[in-house]
Design an enzyme around this catalytic site. Structure first.
Site, PDB file in Angstrom:
ATOM      1  N   ARG A 182       0.824  -1.202   0.000  1.00 12.25           N
ATOM      2  CA  ARG A 182       0.000   0.000   0.000  1.00 12.25           C
ATOM      3  C   ARG A 182       0.862   1.258   0.000  1.00 12.25           C
ATOM      4  NH1 ARG A 182      -1.927   3.767  -0.757  1.00 12.25           N
ATOM      5  NH2 ARG A 182      -3.796   4.824  -0.001  1.00 12.25           N
ATOM      6  N   TYR A 183       2.026   1.167   0.638  1.00 13.97           N
ATOM      7  CA  TYR A 183       2.919   2.325   0.779  1.00 13.97           C
ATOM      8  C   TYR A 183       4.188   2.073  -0.021  1.00 13.97           C
ATOM      9  CZ  TYR A 183      -0.219   3.316   4.652  1.00 13.97           C
ATOM     10  OH  TYR A 183      -1.331   3.564   5.392  1.00 13.97           O
ATOM     11  N   ARG A 236       7.344  -0.175   1.846  1.00 12.26           N
ATOM     12  CA  ARG A 236       7.156  -1.279   2.793  1.00 12.26           C
ATOM     13  C   ARG A 236       5.953  -2.143   2.426  1.00 12.26           C
ATOM     14  NH1 ARG A 236       5.806   3.643   4.169  1.00 12.26           N
ATOM     15  NH2 ARG A 236       4.185   4.181   5.685  1.00 12.26           N
ATOM     16  N   CYS A 242      -4.737 -16.555  15.550  1.00  9.20           N
ATOM     17  CA  CYS A 242      -4.201 -15.769  16.660  1.00  9.20           C
ATOM     18  C   CYS A 242      -4.377 -16.564  17.939  1.00  9.20           C
ATOM     19  CB  CYS A 242      -4.948 -14.448  16.813  1.00  9.20           C
ATOM     20  SG  CYS A 242      -4.948 -13.466  15.320  1.00  9.20           S
ATOM     21  N   CYS A 281      -9.609 -11.043  19.248  1.00  9.16           N
ATOM     22  CA  CYS A 281     -10.022  -9.797  19.886  1.00  9.16           C
ATOM     23  C   CYS A 281     -11.318  -9.353  19.222  1.00  9.16           C
ATOM     24  CB  CYS A 281      -8.938  -8.745  19.696  1.00  9.16           C
ATOM     25  SG  CYS A 281      -7.303  -9.402  20.065  1.00  9.16           S
ATOM     26  N   CYS A 341     -11.259  -6.659  16.347  1.00  7.71           N
ATOM     27  CA  CYS A 341     -10.206  -6.807  15.326  1.00  7.71           C
ATOM     28  C   CYS A 341     -10.584  -6.244  13.950  1.00  7.71           C
ATOM     29  CB  CYS A 341      -9.845  -8.279  15.176  1.00  7.71           C
ATOM     30  SG  CYS A 341      -8.554  -8.545  13.958  1.00  7.71           S
ATOM     31  N   ARG A 368      -9.263  -7.210  11.228  1.00  4.68           N
ATOM     32  CA  ARG A 368      -9.295  -8.295  10.246  1.00  4.68           C
ATOM     33  C   ARG A 368     -10.317  -9.355  10.644  1.00  4.68           C
ATOM     34  NH1 ARG A 368      -3.340  -7.769  10.084  1.00  4.68           N
ATOM     35  NH2 ARG A 368      -3.020  -5.988   8.716  1.00  4.68           N
ATOM     36  N   ASP A 428     -10.845   1.085  13.410  1.00  2.00           N
ATOM     37  CA  ASP A 428     -11.271   1.100  12.009  1.00  2.00           C
ATOM     38  C   ASP A 428     -12.767   0.845  11.926  1.00  2.00           C
ATOM     39  OD1 ASP A 428      -8.682   1.480  10.993  1.00  2.00           O
ATOM     40  OD2 ASP A 428      -8.242  -0.653  11.213  1.00  2.00           O
ATOM     41  N   ASP A 434      -6.816   5.201  10.226  1.00  2.00           N
ATOM     42  CA  ASP A 434      -6.576   4.517   8.953  1.00  2.00           C
ATOM     43  C   ASP A 434      -7.847   4.725   8.139  1.00  2.00           C
ATOM     44  OD1 ASP A 434      -5.111   2.992   7.175  1.00  2.00           O
ATOM     45  OD2 ASP A 434      -4.621   1.455   8.657  1.00  2.00           O
ATOM     46  N   LYS A 469      -2.964   5.532   6.379  1.00  2.00           N
ATOM     47  CA  LYS A 469      -2.848   6.053   7.739  1.00  2.00           C
ATOM     48  C   LYS A 469      -2.657   7.564   7.726  1.00  2.00           C
ATOM     49  CE  LYS A 469      -0.709   1.967   9.812  1.00  2.00           C
ATOM     50  NZ  LYS A 469      -0.528   1.067   8.653  1.00  2.00           N
TER      51      LYS A 469
END
Ligand code: PLP
Ligand code: SF4
Length: 349
Positions: A93-94, A97, A106, A110, A113, A115, A274, A311, A318
């Site tokens: 996306r950037y 990186r 996981c 959570c 989350c 995702r 988000d 974001d 971001k």
């Protein structure tokens, strides 16, 4: 297989929490059963034992809530990660990186989350073919200097597999740094073994970004895990999410960040949640978030103040948010407000 490995594996497999255990805690099992049909639950006894009472900040992060199902707002993938993915498992996306998503598992799911659309669903980890394609992609994009190994949680892979990924990324000359994104030091610190640390030691420089949200998560076990990682030469940072009813006040956040700094973990980002479907009950307004930042800047060490990030939806990326300290500007004269609310003039030449 080493003793270390057998220990964390059996600890991991034997410590999932049963419905029985939840019932004892006064959790409404019917609700849980309903919610987890859409959004799975995973919870171990270590994290569950941090709960002190119903609906406390630990509870809210891990116990399914009916509100997850009544959220009419939001997208399942507001960051459009799937759109910026040149190879399955890689997000570019950037400019300099990439995110390498190695598995969707996981230690705990959570409830807030980002995702949520992926984690805990049918288990997938990056296939060998896709990993090779990802490596080829990184090799042919000389501008990539930072590779973020993320998931899910990459540390649920065993050491050998994780090492294989790290080693192959490390071989690429133009990749300067490797980051590991993992909530394991917070949700399952027993996973941080000497074997793992000795492996990480071989591939510097590694930045390890973990995820604590509340000071009560910084237990003796968690501190020990962070210290072991630091001793292995990685640089530790923390990314928190600003969550309603969990950590949406400056006092809690300062306490959290002070505890983290004591075990050499530097607060990096604080995210506005988000806009992901199923998480609306955690939302904190931008206005409130900025106020919380104002209550920290200047009042505590700069090291203890993370950068506030939103974001943007539709893959905007971001955006750093900062309370406005410029009250007025007339030509080359600026009027600033300091942390105590006093005004000062600054003349630019
Ligand atoms: C957050 C993120 C990164 C890392 O961003 P930094 O600001 O460098 O921490 C990289 N790629 C994607 C897709 C991200 O969402
Ligand atoms: S550990 Fe991270 S990726 Fe996994 S459920 Fe929690 S927030 Fe999501």
């Amino acid at each position: 297989m080493t003793k270390n490995y057998i220990e964390w594996k059996s600890n991991y497999s034997n410590n999932f929490v049963s419905m029985n255990k939840l019932e004892q805690l006064d959790v409404d099992i019917k609700t849980v059963e309903q919610v987890i049909q859409k959004y799975p639950m995973k919870l171990n006894s270590y994290y569950l034992n941090l709960i002190k009472k119903k609906n406390d900040p630990i509870w809210k992060q891990c116990i399914p809530d009916l509100k997850e199902l009544t959220d009419t707002r939001g997208d399942t993938d507001p960051l459009k990660e799937d759109q910026y993915s040149p190879v399955q498992g890689l997000v570019h996306r950037y400019p300099d990186r990439v995110l390498l998503l190695v598995s969707n598992k996981c230690a705990m799911y959570c409830r807030f989350c980002t995702r949520k659309r992926n984690v805990g669903k049918k288990y997938t980890s990056i296939s060998e073919g896709n990993f090779k394609k990802a490596i080829k992609y990184i090799e042919s994009h000389k501008e990539i200097r930072d590779v973020i190994i993320s998931g899910g949680d990459p540390l649920l892979l065993d050491d050998a597999r994780l090492e294989n990924y790290i080693k192959n990324v490390r071989k690429i000359n133009h990749v300067e740094i490797i980051r590991i994104d993992s909530r394991i030091p917070c949700t399952f610190p027993q996973r941080i073994t000497l074997d793992l640390c000795n492996m990480l030691k071989k591939y510097p420089p590694i930045y390890f970004l973990t995820h604590f949200n509340h000071p009560r998560e910084v237990t003796e076990e968690a501190k020990n895990a962070c210290e072991m990682l630091v001793e292995s030469g990685v640089v530790m940072g923390n990314q928190s999410v600003l969550l309603k009813g969990v950590n949406d006040d400056s006092k809690t956040l300062m306490k959290l960040n002070h505890e983290l700094l004591k075990c050499r973990v530097r607060p990096y980002y604080l995210y506005i949640p988000d806009a992901v479907c199923g998480t609306a009950h955690f939302c904190v307004s931008i206005e409130k978030a900025l106020k919380i930042m104002e209550e920290m800047f200047g009042f505590t060490s700069g090291l203890a103040v993370p950068r506030l990030i939103i974001d943007l939806v539709d893959g905007g990326g971001k955006i750093p948010l900062c309370p406005n300290s410029i009250v007025e500007r007339v030509d080359n004269k600026y009027i600033f407000k300091n942390f105590e609310g006093k005004k000062f003039t600054y003349n630019e030449n």
